[in-house]
Design a protein around this motif. Sequence first.
Motif, PDB file in Angstrom:
ATOM      1  N   GLY A  46      14.642   5.890   5.314  1.00 13.47           N
ATOM      2  CA  GLY A  46      15.797   6.364   5.034  1.00 13.47           C
ATOM      3  C   GLY A  46      16.819   5.706   3.945  1.00 13.47           C
ATOM      4  N   LEU A  47      16.292   4.428   3.500  1.00 13.36           N
ATOM      5  CA  LEU A  47      17.082   3.745   2.599  1.00 13.36           C
ATOM      6  C   LEU A  47      16.719   3.811   1.082  1.00 13.36           C
ATOM      7  N   GLY A  48      15.968   4.904   1.050  1.00 17.87           N
ATOM      8  CA  GLY A  48      15.305   5.325  -0.666  1.00 17.87           C
ATOM      9  C   GLY A  48      14.374   4.026  -0.909  1.00 17.87           C
ATOM     10  N   THR A  49      14.136   3.908  -1.928  1.00 18.79           N
ATOM     11  CA  THR A  49      13.218   3.070  -2.465  1.00 18.79           C
ATOM     12  C   THR A  49      13.609   1.602  -2.292  1.00 18.79           C
ATOM     13  N   THR A  99      10.131   5.582 -10.150  1.00 20.91           N
ATOM     14  CA  THR A  99       8.534   5.879 -10.188  1.00 20.91           C
ATOM     15  C   THR A  99       8.037   4.696  -9.231  1.00 20.91           C
ATOM     16  N   LEU A 100       6.529   4.998  -8.966  1.00 19.85           N
ATOM     17  CA  LEU A 100       5.766   3.897  -8.136  1.00 19.85           C
ATOM     18  C   LEU A 100       5.731   2.747  -8.723  1.00 19.85           C
ATOM     19  N   LEU A 128       6.041  10.048  -7.329  1.00 24.69           N
ATOM     20  CA  LEU A 128       7.532   9.625  -7.273  1.00 24.69           C
ATOM     21  C   LEU A 128       7.972   9.557  -8.657  1.00 24.69           C
ATOM     22  N   GLY A 129       9.152   9.981  -8.687  1.00 26.63           N
ATOM     23  CA  GLY A 129       9.887   9.954 -10.193  1.00 26.63           C
ATOM     24  C   GLY A 129      10.003  11.448 -10.375  1.00 26.63           C
ATOM     25  N   LEU A 147       0.798  -1.199   0.038  1.00 29.79           N
ATOM     26  CA  LEU A 147       0.126  -0.072  -0.121  1.00 29.79           C
ATOM     27  C   LEU A 147       0.825   1.145  -0.168  1.00 29.79           C
ATOM     28  N   ASN A 148       0.487   2.155  -0.947  1.00 33.94           N
ATOM     29  CA  ASN A 148       1.184   3.467  -0.719  1.00 33.94           C
ATOM     30  C   ASN A 148       0.103   4.609  -0.863  1.00 33.94           C
TER      31      ASN A 148
END
Length: 148
Positions: A126-129, A26-27, A14-15, A6-7
Amino acid sequence: SKILLLNGPNLNLLGTREPTIYGSDTLSDIECRASAQASAAGVTLSSFQTNGEGALVDRIHQARTEGVDAIVINPAAFTHYSIALRDALLGVDIPFVEVHISNVHAREEFRNRSCLSDKAVGVVCGLGTYGYQVAMGYCLEHLKTKAK
Ligand code: DQA
């Protein structure tokens, strides 16, 4: 087994959204990687993004009907104030991992607070995607309890 990704709000951007904070993926990149990870493990993944609090709550309720084993959720701004989201996750009693792309503890003070973290199995930030891959990996390793 079933996992739900879920987002929450604004993650559809994103992107292009604040790339210095959120990066360039991107998502759809995130969902494709998660889906590949799940299918390699023989697990079904459903992905859902919404900008609406009610829609997110409804999707979580539906997860119980579907027999979802684990939820990976980036609740975005709802993290910081949505008691309805907290209640929905507690109400369906499905274990969840909370993900944030950015390090919410290194930003504005209002992002330090989460309505969900004390009930999450774990929190990645904090780890990015890459954090989504960490959370997915954990769920695939530890939370796929029900029969396929
Ligand atoms: C976020 C952090 C939240 O504070 C923010 O409102 C978001 C994204 C993240 O992934 O870093 O929309 O959850």
